[in-house]
Design an enzyme around this catalytic site. Structure first.
Site: not given
Ligand code: ADP
Length: 398
Positions: A7, A385
């Protein structure tokens, strides 16, 4: 299969290495201050945390630090880079181009870069992360998992604004929604938990309440509406973001403060929400402490937040034609019982009731906090996630 989940932000890069046999992270961490002085990486594996300080002028050096950490003899988790079978990247915006995760090829990367206008702060950083990774691991399959894709099933009436249709056609101004991986994960977990997998009539309102918060209406596993909007500034008030406002306020505040439109949007993103309201903090633990000590503005901030969430819950029950389940997730949703209680209060008329005792004792997995006689199941589900990204990456890389 071992999957590295990345990320990438503008000056940060978070990662998890997930072993798909157990679906558990075997290493995780984050690099901070990329492109600045004093960059470092906090790395966790085998129950130990290590801080690695190393110059990271670009994301490429940061990825190299992460890979070196993962194979390190002392604090690593794998013996060689070859053990990484695929890399999954979190990408903010899918625009209307993608409605599912994609394999990151030169072609799809071009399309993703082309969507930067819709998320100018995040998309370019995500792209830089992918490029840096590809440069170092050219033969490892890479997959992009979008924040917005889950909401691509919203009906037209939910995503079109009351402005000239040409602005949608020409400039793609519409509701997109965010936190899609989280809403998808917890709504699927809820369906599994309640034995309603594959049931097209299963209606859930998912409340992702964290630093950024969004609420979604999900029917039969498909997003039907969501509170975040064209950008993650819309919806309920958040840590530092205003949430929905009368659009005329932008010009009014710009004039009062002598700010440009851009500066006003930054003000609404960074100086507003419960932080600006309370003048105390964006952190709900600080707000609760201040409110308990008699700070009216902190109490008001909590009230404004929970009232807004309650209104979305009612609105989405109406939009879905009823609701079978409410899910609380993310930092506040998982940990703040007072917020959950306040949102669900006085909703017995529509079958929503929580058990105070259960609400005060949340476990590690799914906790059912439905009160006696409550017709709507109320669940607290930890979001994950990274696992969604890893699962999609495994599916597409195979
Ligand atoms: P992000 O959007 O950054 O992923 P998180 O989902 O981690 O955010 O949520 C951060 C928020 O969760 C903060 O406002 C924090 O106050 C709140 N939070 C975390 N733990 C608790 C807790 N034990 N009690 C109340 N609030 C909490």
């Amino acid at each position: 299969m071992k999957i590295l989940v990345i990320n990438a932000g503008s000056s940060s890069l978070k990662y998890q290495l997930i072993d798909m046999a157990t679906e558990k992270a075997i290493a995780k961490g984050g690099c901070e201050r990329i492109g600045l002085d004093g960059s470092f990486c906090k790395h966790k594996a085998n129950g130990k945390e290590t801080t690695i300080t190393s110059p990271m002028p670009t994301h490429k050096e940061a990825i190299q630090v992460v890979l070196d950490a993962l194979v390190d003899k002392e604090y690593g988790a794998i013996s060689s880079m070859n053990e990484i079978d695929a890399v999954g990247h979190r990408i903010v915006h899918s625009g209307e181009t993608f409605n599912d995760s994609v394999l990151l090829t030169d072609e799809t990367m071009k399309e993703i870069e082309g969507l930067s206008e819709l998320a100018p702060l995040h998309q370019p950083a995500n792209v830089i992360g992918v490029k840096a990774c590809k440069a170092i691991m050219p033969n490892v399959p890479m997959v992009g998992v979008f924040d917005t894709a889950f909401h691509s099933t919203m009906p037209e009436k939910a995503y079109i604004y009351g402005i000239p249709y040409e602005d949608y056609k020409n400039y793609k101004v519409r509701r997109y929604g965010f936190h899609g991986t989280s809403h998808r994960f917890v709504s699927e977990e809820a369906a599994k938990y309640l034995g309603r997998e594959g049931d097209k009539n299963f209606k859930v309102v998912t409340m992702h309440l964290g630093n950024g918060s969004s609420i979604s209406a999900v029917k039969g596993g498909k997003s039907m509406d969501t509170s975040m909007s064209f950008t993650p500034l819309g919806g309920v008030p958040m840590g530092t973001r205003s949430g929905d406002l009368d659009p005329a306020i932008v010009e009014f505040l710009a004039n009062k403060h002598g700010m440009t439109v851009g500066e006003t949007i930054t003000y609404l993103n960074k100086k507003s929400g419960v932080s600006g309201l309370s003048g105390v903090s964006s952190d709900f633990r600080d707000l609760t402490e201040a409110a308990n000590n008699g700070n009216h503005r902190a109490e008001l901030a909590l009230d404004v937040f929970t009232y807004s969430c309650k209104k979305y819950l009612g609105a989405y029950a109406a939009a879905l034609g009823g609701v079978d389940c409410v899910v609380f997730t993310a930092g506040i949703g998982e940990h703040d019982g007072a917020v959950r209680k306040s949102i669900a209060s006085d909703m017995e008329y529509m079958g929503i009731k929580i058990d105070e005792e259960k609400n005060a004792h949340i476990g590690d997995g799914i906790t059912d906090i439905t009160g006696e006689g409550g017709k709507v199941k109320v669940l607290v589900i930890p979001t994950n996630e990274e696992l969604v990204i890893a699962r999609d990456t495994e599916r597409l890389a195979k």
